[in-house]
Design a protein around this motif. Structure first.
Motif, PDB file in Angstrom:
ATOM      1  N   HIS A  28     -20.646  -2.620  69.058  1.00  0.00           N
ATOM      2  CA  HIS A  28     -21.390  -1.354  69.098  1.00  0.00           C
ATOM      3  C   HIS A  28     -20.572  -0.240  69.756  1.00  0.00           C
ATOM      4  O   HIS A  28     -20.780   0.931  69.486  1.00  0.00           O
ATOM      5  N   LEU A  31     -16.277   3.171  67.613  1.00  0.00           N
ATOM      6  CA  LEU A  31     -16.790   4.460  67.117  1.00  0.00           C
ATOM      7  C   LEU A  31     -16.902   4.505  65.602  1.00  0.00           C
ATOM      8  O   LEU A  31     -17.507   5.410  65.056  1.00  0.00           O
ATOM      9  N   TYR A  32     -16.297   3.552  64.890  1.00  0.00           N
ATOM     10  CA  TYR A  32     -16.299   3.550  63.427  1.00  0.00           C
ATOM     11  C   TYR A  32     -15.497   4.744  62.920  1.00  0.00           C
ATOM     12  O   TYR A  32     -15.951   5.501  62.061  1.00  0.00           O
ATOM     13  N   CYS A  33     -14.285   4.886  63.451  1.00  0.00           N
ATOM     14  CA  CYS A  33     -13.412   5.990  63.047  1.00  0.00           C
ATOM     15  C   CYS A  33     -13.223   5.984  61.530  1.00  0.00           C
ATOM     16  O   CYS A  33     -13.233   4.934  60.892  1.00  0.00           O
ATOM     17  N   TYR A  34     -13.015   7.166  60.988  1.00  0.00           N
ATOM     18  CA  TYR A  34     -12.712   7.296  59.561  1.00  0.00           C
ATOM     19  C   TYR A  34     -11.200   7.357  59.403  1.00  0.00           C
ATOM     20  O   TYR A  34     -10.532   8.065  60.156  1.00  0.00           O
ATOM     21  N   ASP A  35     -10.656   6.630  58.416  1.00  0.00           N
ATOM     22  CA  ASP A  35      -9.202   6.502  58.281  1.00  0.00           C
ATOM     23  C   ASP A  35      -8.633   6.125  59.648  1.00  0.00           C
ATOM     24  O   ASP A  35      -7.797   6.817  60.224  1.00  0.00           O
ATOM     25  N   ALA A  36      -9.131   4.996  60.169  1.00  0.00           N
ATOM     26  CA  ALA A  36      -8.906   4.651  61.570  1.00  0.00           C
ATOM     27  C   ALA A  36      -7.451   4.332  61.885  1.00  0.00           C
ATOM     28  O   ALA A  36      -6.769   3.675  61.097  1.00  0.00           O
ATOM     29  N   PRO A  37      -6.983   4.775  63.043  1.00  0.00           N
ATOM     30  CA  PRO A  37      -5.591   4.507  63.426  1.00  0.00           C
ATOM     31  C   PRO A  37      -5.311   3.013  63.654  1.00  0.00           C
ATOM     32  O   PRO A  37      -4.186   2.566  63.459  1.00  0.00           O
ATOM     33  N   VAL A  92      -8.535   4.933  69.352  1.00  0.00           N
ATOM     34  CA  VAL A  92      -8.782   6.271  69.930  1.00  0.00           C
ATOM     35  C   VAL A  92      -9.385   6.176  71.326  1.00  0.00           C
ATOM     36  O   VAL A  92      -9.303   7.123  72.107  1.00  0.00           O
ATOM     37  N   LEU A  93      -9.993   5.044  71.648  1.00  0.00           N
ATOM     38  CA  LEU A  93     -10.606   4.912  72.975  1.00  0.00           C
ATOM     39  C   LEU A  93      -9.564   4.651  74.064  1.00  0.00           C
ATOM     40  O   LEU A  93      -9.906   4.549  75.237  1.00  0.00           O
TER      41      LEU A  93
END
Lengths: 444, 461
Positions: A28, A31-37, A92-93
């Motif tokens: 949970h 973050l469910y990044c888009y085009d995730a790194p 990203v976190l």
């Protein structure tokens, strides 16, 4: 009274599995990044946010399928990947210093299907094409599994007794138990892949036989043994990979010294030092001719062994193994100083004249890399820095003969996940090669 | 330190926080402990008609890692004997003279039943009576609770039975299970109610068990609608509360309103005060965490009031009500655009995908050379954190195309990263209502609308 050391306890998998609650909370948190790194950083480009959100939604089979679609060795990679350098390092976190525990979530999802004996893939409709894979390590098994999913008939030839390559023999049980590697082997078998062990090219398997019986070949032979130190007393030095293998296959019979010196500062050296320390060595010293800054072990491996109590002797190069009555009593070294950068771009270590000293020890283990693949010479393949040379499609200088894994790793660091990507992309290239002859029906 | 004490239609309490009529106020033992913890008041769990309860009673809605974002229940009013309740109420009030003790009541819709319960409540020394016209389950099927609250004429009739005999303040608790709470509120006030409270729980079914296909909670193989409460209902409560605060007729009575519905922290409490509540009732948060939460409700509210310069609760009550408006009166020329702060941005691209898929496609991914790039543009051989991080493009809003929808601001996980910035629209201020009066054709005919847009410079992509 001396405590009896039980290898099955001190060498058992270091990280416990995540509990259901831990996994859910962590999933949970993603973050469910888009085009995730993280996906970009992963050499196999697993859709990481997708598999994590499937854990969050309770779709664990779908989660495992997402992982294994991109990386057939997902259970191994969940354990052995240098995640700080790859997915988790790109999360990203990291902005808040707390990246998602991607590796451990991946293990949670893949353990779910392996633990229940579930298969997420099935063999494709037969195409009649036959592929030989030489070497059943991560690259070979991945290539074989991907080809089987596409309907091709695959035979894997493995020189060792057990398939799995370094996952089975070369990764310490603290990171990956043997059973995990063998479960992946069985999964590939259930896709219809035939795995023939104790079959070695040039020994009981001829190249002519391979070329005649198969439409394409994938070479995933890995690398050789640890090179010689080329110093007097060499015969007393143990091979680091054999040391690790013994710790996995027969830990009770592995004799560990009281004072152990490990030569080299890569990940295998760190693992050898860990094994020695955990199996009862009082003092373990890593000897490396350069400094902390140049060592090739991952940061987390280095931190881990320091925490285990392993000591380091930087800027020291072995010059002789000292022995009395056939028993090692010390390693004579010379101090080094760093000079101008060498071919690897790192400062070249140079001996300081008259600076010899002795590290008292009763066991010396070397882990200074591996010999280049001899198959290249045997088959007359073009090489690059001694490694098999391949093009963008993983094809060698022999048409229809492909290669991947550590044996082609002329650049970058060798790792399981890179081998998996090689195996996968080579399988797709082989499939494209076949598609031309099979016509549009098999065209993906 | 601000003065948090309130006087609610004559009912005094040292702070505005009351326990709502619910399981936490079921017994003297509980209410004693709540008052010890610092609660300003309590509304006793509804007493009245005889009942029998069932199990399971509570369902819960969990979202993400948050447990109990909402609860629903099919529990009835107090199932303890009336005499026991009345004795315990008397006992609690004697021990806690400075706290507000209100008794919630619900009896059959007969004048003598209501008169009787009012007399008996007054005998306990309680400070007030709350008429439960809200419960949407169990009692409503017997013609009580929301069956009363949903029909303004019943509401008025029964309230008048009570106010005719009551000597202590009478609060009418309203149900949200109506198209508008204003008519029942007006009816209660017309019958002499001294205060209003809202919202009671909302009709709901919490869910279905995917293994057994039973309803949640499962009551012997069956299930049904129950009352929904907790943090998830707060926005609904705020809307209904403010609808009373802006109603001219309700305002004319000048009675206080006790607000509730999802209050969990002092922040929620402050919002209820700003939209017109004088006292604040809490249930679900206590059911989740216990009476101890009163400490930060009081401490946090106090700190906020000090920081904002409020000395009394009365100074806060209704302070934002004048801003309640509707679409007809919004300034159509007000313009805000999103601006992403690249120093704070962590490049999760949630704004990008939200804008691109669901809004107005006005966020670009821009690489280090300033070029707009598509997502997923790396090749299969690229990998490693340095490669992934160093080549990651920055989302940037094309402000000239931004309609100011605020979706990106809402999805952004980083506080203060995407801000909505007011920019001059270059147009004179105008509302829809003014347009309807001055340019009615613009509001009725697309061709006229097009001409109007061209005239004032509104371009829709």
């Amino acid at each position: 009274m001396q405590q009896v050391i039980k290898p099955e306890e001190v060498l058992k998998e270091y990280h416990p599995p995540l509990t259901d609650h831990e996994a859910l909370v962590e999933a949970h948190r993603c973050l469910y990044c888009y085009d995730a790194p993280c996906t970009h950083a992963c050499p196999t480009h697993i859709d990481i946010p997708k598999f994590i959100k499937k854990i969050a939604s309770g779709n664990l089979v779908g989660s495992a399928r997402t992982i294994l679609e991109a990386n057939l060795m997902g259970a191994t990679c969940a354990r052995v990947c240098p995640v700080e350098e790859l997915c988790e390092g790109a999360c990203v976190l990291n902005a808040e210093g707390k990246p998602i525990m991607i590796g451990r979530l991946q293990r949670y999802a893949t353990d779910y299907v392996y633990g229940r004996g579930m298969d997420v893939f099935s063999p494709g409709p037969p195409t009649g094409k036959r592929v030989a894979v030489i070497g059943a390590g991560p690259a070979g098994l991945t290539c074989a599994g991907e080809l089987a999913k596409l309907g091709h008939s695959v035979t894997v030839f493995e020189k060792r007794e057990l398939p799995g390559g370094l996952s089975t023999y070369g990764i310490i049980a603290l990171r990956e138990p043997v059973e995990v590697a063998l479960a992946e082997v069985e999964m590939v078998r259930r896709l219809g892949v035939e795995i023939r062990t104790q079959m070695e090219l040039g020994r009981n398997l001829s190249w002519e036989e391979v070329r005649a019986g198969f439409d394409a070949v994938f070479l995933s032979v890995g690398l050789g043994t640890v090179p010689a130190l080329e110093i007097p007393g060499e015969e007393h030095v143990l091979d680091g990979l054999e040391f690790i293998e013994a710790s996995k296959m027969n830990p009770h019979s592995l004799k560990v010294g009281r004072e152990v010196v490990v030569v080299g500062a890569g990940n295998t050296a760190m693992d050898c030092a860990t094994i020695a320390k955990r199996l009862g060595a009082e003092r373990v010293t890593v000897v490396y001719r350069r400094t902390e800054r140049e060592m090739t072990a991952y940061d987390f491996e280095y931190r881990f062994v320091k925490n285990e109590g392993v000591e380091f002797r930087f800027l020291a190069q072995p010059v002789e193994v000292l022995s009395e009555n056939g028993q090692v009593v010390g390693l004579k070294c010379v101090r080094m100083s760093l000079g101008a950068p060498d071919a690897s771009g790192r400062p070249a270590p140079e001996p300081v004249p008259g600076s010899e000293f002795v590290i008292p020890c009763d066991q010396v283990v070397k882990a200074i890399g591996q010999e280049k693949p001899w198959v290249a010479q045997m088959l007359g393949l073009e090489t690059e820095k001694g490694f098999i040379k391949v093009n963008q499609d993983y094809e060698t200088s022999l048409p229809g003969v492909y290669a991947g894994g550590d044996c082609i790793r002329a650049r970058g660091s060798a790792s399981t996940v890179m081998a998996v990507q090689d195996g996968k992309l080579a399988a797709f290239a082989i499939h494209r090669r076949f598609a031309q002859s099979l016509g549009a029906a098999a065209d993906d | 330190m601000a003065d948090l004490s309130i006087n609610f239609a004559g009912i005094k309490s040292p702070n505005p926080f009351w326990l709502a009529s619910a399981p936490p106020t079921n017994s003297a033992a509980q209410v004693h402990r709540a008052f010890e913890a610092g609660w300003g008041g309590a509304v006793w769990k509804t007493i009245g008609a005889p009942v029998l309860n069932v199990s399971n009673r509570y369902g819960a809605w969990h979202y993400g890692s948050q447990r109990m974002l909402a609860i629903n229940n099919v529990e009835l009013i107090s199932d303890r004997p009336l005499e026991v309740n009345l004795k315990e109420i008397r006992d609690v009030k004697r021990h806690w003279p400075d706290r507000a003790l209100i008794v919630s009541a619900m009896v059959e819709s007969k004048p003598e039943a209501w008169r009787d319960i009012v007399m008996r409540i007054e005998d306990t020394g309680a400070d007030g009576i709350e008429l439960n016209y809200g419960c949407p389950h169990g009692m409503s099927e017997r013609g009580m609770g929301s069956a009363v609250g949903q029909v303004p004429s019943y509401c008025q009739m029964i309230t008048s039975w009570v106010t005719e005999v009551a000597k202590i303040p009478v609060i009418v608790k309203l149900t949200p299970n109506v198209a508008s709470v204003v008519p029942p509120a007006r009816a209660a006030l017309a019958a002499g109610a001294n205060g209003l409270s809202l919202i009671n729980t909302i009709n709901s079914i919490i869910g279905v068990d995917l293994d057994t296909f039973e309803l949640i909670p499962n009551i012997g193989g069956k299930g049904g609608h129950g009352g929904y409460a907790g943090p998830a209902v707060k926005p609904i409560a705020l809307n209904l509360l403010s609808s009373l605060g802006v109603d001219e007729e309700v305002k004319r009575y000048g009675v206080p309103i006790s607000g509730m519905g999802g209050i969990t922290t002092w922040r929620d409490a402050a919002e209820f005060l700003l939209l017109g509540a004088t006292s604040l009732q809490v249930c679900t948060a206590v059911m989740h965490y216990g009476f101890r939460i009163i400490e930060d409700l009081v401490d946090g509210l106090n700190a906020w009031m000090d920081a904002k310069g409020f000395k009394t609760i009365a100074e806060v009550v209704g302070k934002s009500l004048h801003r309640i408006s509707d679409f007809n009166d919004f300034d159509l020329s007000f313009r805000a655009v999103a601006r992403i702060n690249p120093d704070k941005c962590i490049k999760c691209n949630l704004c990008y995908v939200a804008c691109n898929d669901s809004a107005h496609q006005c966020i670009d991914l821009v690489d280090a050379q300033g070029q707009v790039v598509p997502p997923y543009r790396y090749d299969a051989h690229a990998n490693g954190k340095h490669e992934a991080v160093s080549t990651r493009p920055q989302p940037v809003v094309r402000e000239e195309d931004c309609v100011g929808c605020r979706l990106c601001h809402n999805v952004c996980p980083v506080e203060g990263c995407i801000e909505m910035v007011e920019v001059p629209s270059g147009r004179a201020s105008v509302t829809w209502r003014e347009l309807m009066q001055t340019r009615p054709e613009v509001t009725e005919d697309w061709a006229a609308m097009e001409r109007y847009r061209k005239e004032v410079g509104i371009e829709i992509h």
